[in-house]
Every structure is written in structure tokens, then in C-alpha cells.
Design an enzyme around this catalytic site. Structure first.
Site, PDB file in Angstrom:
ATOM      1  N   LYS A   1      63.557  22.207  66.977  1.00  0.00           N
ATOM      2  CA  LYS A   1      63.191  22.142  65.566  1.00  0.00           C
ATOM      3  C   LYS A   1      61.703  21.820  65.402  1.00  0.00           C
ATOM      4  O   LYS A   1      61.043  22.337  64.488  1.00  0.00           O
ATOM      5  CB  LYS A   1      64.031  21.102  64.829  1.00  0.00           C
ATOM      6  CG  LYS A   1      63.743  21.165  63.321  1.00  0.00           C
ATOM      7  CD  LYS A   1      64.426  20.118  62.499  1.00  0.00           C
ATOM      8  CE  LYS A   1      64.026  20.286  61.030  1.00  0.00           C
ATOM      9  NZ  LYS A   1      64.542  19.203  60.176  1.00  0.00           N
TER      10      LYS A   1
ATOM     11  N   GLU B   1      52.981  14.363  56.551  1.00  0.00           N
ATOM     12  CA  GLU B   1      53.333  13.989  57.915  1.00  0.00           C
ATOM     13  C   GLU B   1      52.508  14.764  58.956  1.00  0.00           C
ATOM     14  O   GLU B   1      52.987  15.042  60.039  1.00  0.00           O
ATOM     15  CB  GLU B   1      54.817  14.238  58.173  1.00  0.00           C
ATOM     16  CG  GLU B   1      55.746  13.363  57.371  1.00  0.00           C
ATOM     17  CD  GLU B   1      57.205  13.604  57.717  1.00  0.00           C
ATOM     18  OE1 GLU B   1      57.866  12.689  58.229  1.00  0.00           O
ATOM     19  OE2 GLU B   1      57.680  14.740  57.481  1.00  0.00           O
TER      20      GLU B   1
ATOM     21  N   GLY C   1      67.994   4.475  52.019  1.00  0.00           N
ATOM     22  CA  GLY C   1      67.591   5.278  50.882  1.00  0.00           C
ATOM     23  C   GLY C   1      68.708   6.207  50.420  1.00  0.00           C
ATOM     24  O   GLY C   1      69.673   6.467  51.140  1.00  0.00           O
TER      25      GLY C   1
END
Length: 310
Positions: free
Chosen positions: A185, A268, A7
Site C-alpha cells: 500500500k 503527511e 477517535g
């Protein structure tokens, strides 16, 4: 080193484009319509770190051959199965995959497809979006990528990647403890996504309420407790930084997941919040706020599916 980027959207397009600027051999695997846009206008980046309009190499699915040393994967978690099938034909026999997805569940799927020895660890730190005109718009003040080996046998390949991206216009680091960085994270993102989606508000709006800071910090503590139980305790310095970021008065900080929900798009939730909750349960870690946040996203997904069927 030949690099394939799946992408040319907000994240893959930004980091891949900056690599092209630095002279790296990068090819983007894109859909035909995006290929037409890139051929006509180039890859366009708008950022406080410098705008760019770049001529880039592109391939569409039918043109892909197994000739790439590393495939960089920046797909959303819900697109992971199709992303794996897309990049599979392009990865050379000794090539590897560098995923920049959030959370940890994607590693299992990639390990099954390519073998653990061919899947690196990685984390991207950036807020960016793709404009309706196809321009990548960088939204914040950081653009950082970290990656590293999950097995000792991957160290040489990681060193080659470091050499290939030397001089790029973004911050990067090759880390030995890459899975710790991924967990760190995840703790931040699960807290940010959980609280901003629950409240339908930015960090600053939540901090302006009577109980917002208390609830945010309680959710952060729960997420950090899961990471600790998994063997990846969040460093205290990072926790201190997260507390400041997540409770800053007037901040416009929010999760991209909130933007997805407000646009009525797919989110998500299961990959970021649901999977973390499942791990909390497996470790017998009490996480009531995480459960509420995960259920909220699960209910949103169920409603979206029902309305789509209707």
C-alpha cells in the site's frame, strides 16, 4: 474482546461503526465535543454499502482505564505522539495496538512505547471524510481492512480479533505477511500522493496531459524499487493493478494528502514521502522523482510553518 477505537472520524468511525453494527464490543475514545455530538445524533455513516445511525459507547480521556484488549489507531502520522499518549492508559496489560496508519515509520514509535510483541500490523483501504455536521461519508467503492501478526506470539490474538469482527459489513482479512501488505500500500500511496500533490490534479487530469502517464509510471517504478531493496518487492499483479489505477483516463482518484494541502492543512508528506526517500538513500536506490515530490511536500510544510509564525 473489548476494542478501543481512537477517535470517531472518517476511518476509525467507519470501521468501528461497522463493528458495532455486527455486535462487537467497541468503545470510541473521543474529545468532549465529539462525545456530545455522538450522544445527541449517534454515529452516522453514509455509504453505498448502507447508511447507519448507531448508538455507540464513548469515553473521553479522563475516563479511560486499562481494560481494552486491542486499541485501533487511525490517527494521521503527524498526530502519532499525542495519539500514543492518548491510548496508552486504556490498553490492558496483555492488550495490543492495531495501527492503521500508512507507511512504516509509526511501527518504530509504537514498538518503543508498547513493546514489539504488543504491536500488530494493519492496513485500511477506504476513502472517507467527516462532514461539517459530523457524518462519516464513504467516498469510494471499497472498504477493506487487513491485519496480522508481526511475531508468531501474536497469532492467537489475531484469531480473537477475527472472531470478534465476524459478520461485519466491510471486507477484511487476517494476513500472515502483513508487513508485505503494508509495503504494497505504501508503494501505491506514495506514488498517488506524490504525483497528485505535485500536479495539484486528479489521476484523470494528469492522464490527460502529454507526459502525465510517463511521469506517474516512473514514480511508481521508483517507489517499487525502494520496497524491493527493503526486502518487500511489490507483486507483479499488484503493480499491474496500480498502473491501471494511476493512469485511468477520466478518473477522479486523488490522495487525501492533496485535499489536505488544498485546504491549507497539515499533510503527511514526511511520513509517506520523506521516509520512503530516506530509505531509498539508505539503499542507494536512485529516486529523482520521489525526491522532487518529497521536497515539494517538505517545502509546503516549511511555508505553512513560516506563515503560521508570521
Amino acid at each position: 474482546m473489548r476494542i478501543l477505537v481512537l477517535g470517531a472520524g472518517a476511518v476509525g468511525g467507519y470501521f468501528g461503526g461497522r463493528m458495532v453494527q455486527a455486535g462487537a464490543d467497541v468503545t470510541f475514545l473521543v474529545r468532549p465535543k465529539r462525545a456530545e455530538t455522538l450522544a445527541r445524533d449517534g454515529l452516522r455513516i453514509r455509504s453505498r454499502f448502507g447508511d447507519a445511525q448507531l448508538a455507540v459507547k464513548c469515553l473521553t480521556q479522563g475516563q479511560l482505564k486499562p481494560e481494552f484488549d486491542v486499541a485501533i489507531l487511525t490517527a494521521k502520522a503527524f498526530d502519532l505522539p499525542s495519539a500514543i499518549e492518548s491510548i496508552g492508559p486504556g490498553v490492558a496489560a496483555r492488550g495490543c495496538v492495531l495501527p492503521l496508519l500508512n507507511g512504516m515509520a509509526h511501527l518504530d514509535a509504537l514498538d518503543r512505547r508498547f513493546g514489539r510483541e504488543r504491536v500488530l500490523g494493519g492496513v485500511a483501504y477506504i476513502a472517507a471524510t467527516l462532514s461539517p455536521q459530523g457524518e462519516i461519508v464513504h467516498l469510494n467503492d471499497f472498504h477493506r481492512l487487513v491485519f496480522g501478526a508481526r511475531l508468531p506470539s501474536q497469532a492467537a490474538l489475531c484469531a480473537q480479533i477475527s472472531s470478534a469482527i465476524a459478520g461485519v459489513n466491510f471486507d477484511w482479512k487476517q494476513l500472515d505477511a502483513i508487513e508485505q501488505a503494508m509495503w504494497d500500500k505504501w508503494v501505491l500511496l506514495a506514488t498517488l500522493a506524490g504525483i497528485t500533490c505535485l500536479m495539484r490534479a486528479t489521476v484523470g487530469d494528469i492522464a490527460a496531459t502529454r507526459s502525465g502517464e510517463k511521469l506517474t509510471l516512473a514514480l511508481l517504478a521508483e517507489c517499487a524499487a525502494v520496497a524491493s531493496a527493503a526486502g518487500f518487492p511489490t507483486p507483479e499483479a499488484a503493480i499491474g493493478n496500480y498502473r491501471g489505477m494511476l493512469t485511468q483516463k477520466g478518473s477522479s482518484f486523488s490522495a487525501s494528502m492533496l485535499r489536505d494541502i488544498e485546504a491549507g492543512g497539515q499533510a503527511e508528506g514526511e511520513h509517506i514521502l520523506g521516509d520512503l526517500l530516506a530509505r531509498a538513500r539508505s539503499f542507494s536506490v536512485a529516486a529523482p522523482l520521489l525526491e522532487v515530490a518529497a521536497t515539494h511536500l517538505e517545502a509546503y510544510a516549511a511555508r505553512r510553518l513560516r506563515e503560521k509564525r508570521d
